[in-house]
Motif scaffolding. Structure first.
Motif, mmCIF file in Angstrom:
data_model
loop_
_atom_site.group_PDB
_atom_site.id
_atom_site.type_symbol
_atom_site.label_atom_id
_atom_site.label_comp_id
_atom_site.label_asym_id
_atom_site.label_seq_id
_atom_site.Cartn_x
_atom_site.Cartn_y
_atom_site.Cartn_z
ATOM 1 N N GLU A 85 0.822 -1.212 0.000
ATOM 2 C CA GLU A 85 0.000 0.000 0.000
ATOM 3 C C GLU A 85 0.855 1.261 0.000
ATOM 4 O O GLU A 85 0.487 2.266 -0.607
ATOM 5 N N HIS A 87 3.719 1.515 -1.421
ATOM 6 C CA HIS A 87 4.514 1.590 -2.654
ATOM 7 C C HIS A 87 3.658 1.292 -3.892
ATOM 8 O O HIS A 87 4.156 0.791 -4.893
ATOM 9 N N GLU A 88 2.390 1.657 -3.834
ATOM 10 C CA GLU A 88 1.484 1.339 -4.945
ATOM 11 C C GLU A 88 1.891 2.008 -6.251
ATOM 12 O O GLU A 88 1.516 1.543 -7.332
ATOM 13 N N ASP A 89 2.618 3.092 -6.191
ATOM 14 C CA ASP A 89 3.043 3.784 -7.411
ATOM 15 C C ASP A 89 4.300 3.168 -8.019
ATOM 16 O O ASP A 89 4.708 3.558 -9.124
ATOM 17 N N ASP A 90 4.898 2.219 -7.308
ATOM 18 C CA ASP A 90 6.085 1.547 -7.831
ATOM 19 C C ASP A 90 5.712 0.714 -9.057
ATOM 20 O O ASP A 90 4.713 -0.005 -9.054
ATOM 21 N N THR A 91 6.515 0.792 -10.092
ATOM 22 C CA THR A 91 6.223 0.097 -11.349
ATOM 23 C C THR A 91 6.053 -1.401 -11.138
ATOM 24 O O THR A 91 5.122 -2.016 -11.688
ATOM 25 N N ARG A 94 2.877 -2.291 -9.078
ATOM 26 C CA ARG A 94 1.704 -2.146 -9.939
ATOM 27 C C ARG A 94 1.615 -3.314 -10.918
ATOM 28 O O ARG A 94 0.519 -3.845 -11.183
ATOM 29 N N ASN A 95 2.760 -3.742 -11.444
ATOM 30 C CA ASN A 95 2.786 -4.861 -12.379
ATOM 31 C C ASN A 95 2.265 -6.137 -11.724
ATOM 32 O O ASN A 95 1.443 -6.866 -12.318
ATOM 33 N N ASP A 98 -1.534 -5.872 -11.074
ATOM 34 C CA ASP A 98 -2.274 -5.972 -12.337
ATOM 35 C C ASP A 98 -2.280 -7.405 -12.873
ATOM 36 O O ASP A 98 -3.292 -7.870 -13.411
ATOM 37 N N ARG A 140 -4.213 -7.086 -4.050
ATOM 38 C CA ARG A 140 -3.082 -6.760 -3.188
ATOM 39 C C ARG A 140 -2.908 -7.792 -2.085
ATOM 40 O O ARG A 140 -1.774 -8.101 -1.685
#
Length: 237
Positions: A85, A87-91, A94-95, A98, A140
């Motif tokens: 939560e 580091h949700e903007d971490d690439t 997120r990968n 997703d 998550r």
């Protein structure tokens, strides 16, 4: 030949072969076990383990190492989810999220727990993902399950290092996130209830764990060193 016919013939063949024990497999491979491997008895074709160790291996991913208990793993799951939560903007975070979301979305229709019999392990694994989707489980939480296993194994001085153990341990965690089939008919004293839970063992766990490993592989490859430690190094009390 239909699938059912092939399965019946395979079952009959295995039964015949199992009744012809081989003296080549007179000892279970687990150190300290004096029992014969199942292939050395009339109990099966397993050339490696006796019945108790074979069952343990099926359930836990190791013939001798038990699964991590709920109290052991809980701090790791909480820490993993909090880290995701934050580091949700971490690439790579997120990968992974997703890719798990894609697993849930493409798992096919929900299959009731009492209709799983006869399905292949692959189809049972897809049904497990479908149960998670229908229960609206947050992707998550699924990613956090894999991270928790990565973290606890990292901190365990007596950890089982084989990837199969890791896959099974993670699969067992997410298997519990979506319950089985629950139905209720009638009211009052005439009420009838049905509660059926899929078995948490065997090749189904291996398929679920392998899919989760693949979904999180880039995250682990690039961010494993940054995963938090719920306890000071060397202290899991």
């Amino acid at each position: 030949m239909t699938n059912w016919t092939a399965k019946r013939e395979r079952k009959a063949e295995v039964k015949v072969r199992a009744k012809e024990p081989s003296s080549m497999f007179s000892r279970c491979r687990v150190v300290g076990c004096s029992k014969p491997a199942r292939a050395g008895t009339e109990d099966g074709l397993d050339t490696r383990f006796c019945r108790p160790h074979a069952d343990h291996y099926s359930r836990h991913g190791s013939p001798y190492r038990p699964s991590y208990g709920a109290r052991e793993i809980a701090p790791y799951r909480d820490a993993a989810l909090a880290w995701l939560e934050a580091h949700e903007d971490d690439t790579y975070v997120r990968n992974a999220i997703d890719r798990v979301a894609t697993l849930l979305q493409t798992s096919g229709p929900r299959v009731e727990a009492f209709r799983l019999r006869g399905l292949s392990p692959q189809d049972r694994a897809k049904a497990a993902w479908a149960r998670l989707r229908n229960a609206a489980v947050d992707p998550r939480r699924v990613v956090a399950a894999w991270l928790a296993i990565e973290m606890i194994i990292r901190d365990d001085p007596q950890a089982e290092s084989k990837i199969e153990f890791k896959r099974v341990q993670a699969a067992k965690l997410i298997h519990k996130m979506a319950s089985g089939t629950h139905k209720r008919w009638g009211e009052g004293p005439n009420v009838k209830e049905l509660h059926v839970y899929p078995r948490s063992r065997g090749r189904v766990l291996r398929h679920v764990g392998a899919a989760l490993e693949q979904a999180t592989e880039l995250l682990i490859q690039h961010r494993a060193a940054a995963l938090p430690r719920p306890f000071p190094k060397g202290d899991q009390t």
